[in-house]
Design an enzyme around this catalytic site. Structure first.
Site, PDB file in Angstrom:
ATOM      1  N   ASP A 209      -3.382   7.896  -1.063  1.00  0.00           N
ATOM      2  CA  ASP A 209      -3.625   6.730  -1.918  1.00  0.00           C
ATOM      3  C   ASP A 209      -3.317   5.454  -1.139  1.00  0.00           C
ATOM      4  O   ASP A 209      -2.276   5.359  -0.465  1.00  0.00           O
ATOM      5  CB  ASP A 209      -2.742   6.807  -3.170  1.00  0.00           C
ATOM      6  CG  ASP A 209      -3.117   5.755  -4.196  1.00  0.00           C
ATOM      7  OD1 ASP A 209      -4.100   5.986  -4.927  1.00  0.00           O
ATOM      8  OD2 ASP A 209      -2.444   4.714  -4.257  1.00  0.00           O
ATOM      9  N   ASN A 217      -6.956  -6.209  -3.800  1.00  0.00           N
ATOM     10  CA  ASN A 217      -8.227  -6.708  -4.329  1.00  0.00           C
ATOM     11  C   ASN A 217      -8.057  -8.072  -4.979  1.00  0.00           C
ATOM     12  O   ASN A 217      -8.870  -8.978  -4.775  1.00  0.00           O
ATOM     13  CB  ASN A 217      -8.790  -5.721  -5.361  1.00  0.00           C
ATOM     14  CG  ASN A 217      -9.846  -4.807  -4.766  1.00  0.00           C
ATOM     15  OD1 ASN A 217     -10.389  -5.086  -3.693  1.00  0.00           O
ATOM     16  ND2 ASN A 217     -10.149  -3.722  -5.446  1.00  0.00           N
ATOM     17  N   HIS A 222     -12.816  -8.505  -3.760  1.00  0.00           N
ATOM     18  CA  HIS A 222     -13.378  -7.154  -3.766  1.00  0.00           C
ATOM     19  C   HIS A 222     -14.147  -6.811  -2.494  1.00  0.00           C
ATOM     20  O   HIS A 222     -14.179  -5.644  -2.090  1.00  0.00           O
ATOM     21  CB  HIS A 222     -14.271  -6.960  -4.994  1.00  0.00           C
ATOM     22  CG  HIS A 222     -13.507  -6.890  -6.271  1.00  0.00           C
ATOM     23  ND1 HIS A 222     -12.840  -5.763  -6.675  1.00  0.00           N
ATOM     24  CD2 HIS A 222     -13.268  -7.835  -7.230  1.00  0.00           C
ATOM     25  CE1 HIS A 222     -12.244  -5.975  -7.833  1.00  0.00           C
ATOM     26  NE2 HIS A 222     -12.480  -7.232  -8.196  1.00  0.00           N
ATOM     27  N   ASP A 226     -13.432  -3.538  -0.397  1.00  0.00           N
ATOM     28  CA  ASP A 226     -14.412  -2.532   0.022  1.00  0.00           C
ATOM     29  C   ASP A 226     -14.313  -2.264   1.522  1.00  0.00           C
ATOM     30  O   ASP A 226     -14.358  -1.108   1.967  1.00  0.00           O
ATOM     31  CB  ASP A 226     -15.829  -2.999  -0.319  1.00  0.00           C
ATOM     32  CG  ASP A 226     -16.112  -2.972  -1.821  1.00  0.00           C
ATOM     33  OD1 ASP A 226     -15.307  -2.376  -2.558  1.00  0.00           O
ATOM     34  OD2 ASP A 226     -17.134  -3.551  -2.234  1.00  0.00           O
ATOM     35  N   GLU A 253      -9.201   4.234  -5.117  1.00  0.00           N
ATOM     36  CA  GLU A 253      -8.616   4.082  -3.781  1.00  0.00           C
ATOM     37  C   GLU A 253      -7.906   5.348  -3.327  1.00  0.00           C
ATOM     38  O   GLU A 253      -7.114   5.326  -2.383  1.00  0.00           O
ATOM     39  CB  GLU A 253      -7.624   2.910  -3.774  1.00  0.00           C
ATOM     40  CG  GLU A 253      -6.372   3.114  -4.611  1.00  0.00           C
ATOM     41  CD  GLU A 253      -6.530   2.680  -6.059  1.00  0.00           C
ATOM     42  OE1 GLU A 253      -5.503   2.432  -6.713  1.00  0.00           O
ATOM     43  OE2 GLU A 253      -7.686   2.569  -6.522  1.00  0.00           O
TER      44      GLU A 253
END
Length: 336
Positions: A209, A217, A222, A226, A253
């Site tokens: 994780d 984020n 974002h 990404d 994630e």
């Protein structure tokens, strides 16, 4: 408007003569006679070559549907010229009808052995000559059409394979991170679990994780999130390849790394490698992370499947270790 019935539609003949004959004979008078003989058929085009030395180059340029070749020409043996045609890739299958004043069976055998398709004693009857030329030309054109259809079929098959591969990729690979998606992970994990049960071998699973990813984020946006997931995924995939394992995006994630025939100690080494390599990416972390760089938490577990266990049990163990890693401060690997 309805589509026309393709079965009823006539086949269109190509424009111009469909039979192209190259006549190779050093005697001009023979050429005149043969051209006159064949002129009655508007579907036959005749080109004459008087020099044997020019015959092969002329044939390559003209691409005839049939060659009428005199065997008795000065400067070269007629059979050698037949062999010379056959050495050219463009002429390997063009029908060759040899013309000879000799009706000797041995000469006929030698002609066919050299690569000729037919043998005529000159000067043959016009009807016979035309019929043989048309027969061989039609057979040659059918061969070309068959080869063209085969090549088109091969191209179509290759295109289909490429589309199927792209479809496979779309259905098995996560679009953002380019590692396996959850659906493929579940299918592959079930297969490997069954195989490990049959072999009595250990199977390891790492649940991974990205730490404080929501804050990342919110802080960087974002698009940056990404890009960070893609970088982490590449790292996990690289480690997975080193052990012939599978890297997958488990959700959001969270990632999974599954490795067959892998012990818990080996899984710990894999997890530590992922942790270290993610740190080496030097992706700035966002508050409230206590670490300067983006990090991952990993839970690792391994077991030998048996009748009393399910693949979900291994996932649950790895997941519990993952939450333990988070409680202990993140950026670490915890095993059961």
């Amino acid at each position: 408007m309805s589509a026309p019935d393709s079965a009823a539609a006539p086949l269109l003949e190509p424009a111009g003569p469909s039979v192209r004959v190259l006549l190779v004979d050093d005697q001009a008078v023979v050429g005149v006679i043969l051209r006159t003989m064949l002129a009655a058929d508007p579907d036959i085009e005749v080109q004459t070559c008087l020099r044997a030395e020019d015959a092969v180059a002329t044939a390559v340029q003209m691409q005839p549907t049939a060659i009428l070749q005199d065997l008795g020409m000065p400067g070269i043996d007629g059979l050698d010229l037949v062999r010379a045609y056959r050495r050219q890739p463009e002429l390997q299958h063009v029908p060759i009808i040899v013309l000879s004043a000799n009706d000797d069976p041995l000469m006929k055998r030698a002609s066919f052995s050299a690569g000729a398709n037919d043998y005529l004693v000159k000067l043959p009857e016009p009807i016979e000559t035309t019929a043989r030329i048309r027969y061989h030309s039609r057979a040659y054109r059918l061969l070309l059409e068959r080869d063209s259809a085969y090549q088109a079929l091969r191209a179509s098959q290759q295109a289909l394979l490429a589309r199927n591969e792209e479809l496979r990729r779309l259905t098995q690979v996560d679009g953002l991170t380019n590692v396996s998606n959850r659906r493929y992970f579940d299918e592959h994990f079930a297969q490997e679990w069954s195989l490990a049960a049959l072999e009595g071998t250990e199977i390891a699973l790492l649940m991974i994780d990205v730490d404080h990813f929501k804050s990342f984020n919110d802080h960087f946006g974002h698009l940056a999130g990404d890009a960070a997931l893609q970088s982490v995924a590449r790292t996990i995939r690289s480690v997975a390849r080193s052990c012939e394992g599978l890297a997958a995006r488990f959700g959001g994630e969270e990632f999974a790394l599954m490795a067959s025939r892998t012990s818990l100690a080996q899984a710990m080494v894999l997890g530590e490698s992922v942790c270290a390599q993610v740190q080496q990416l030097r992706i700035p972390a966002a508050p409230p992370s206590p670490h300067p760089w983006l990090s991952v938490s990993i839970g690792a577990a391994a077991m030998v499947p048996d009748a009393a266990t399910l693949s979900a049990d291994l996932i649950a163990q790895a997941d519990a270790c993952l939450y333990s890693a988070k409680r202990q401060g993140r950026n670490r690997v915890v095993t059961r």
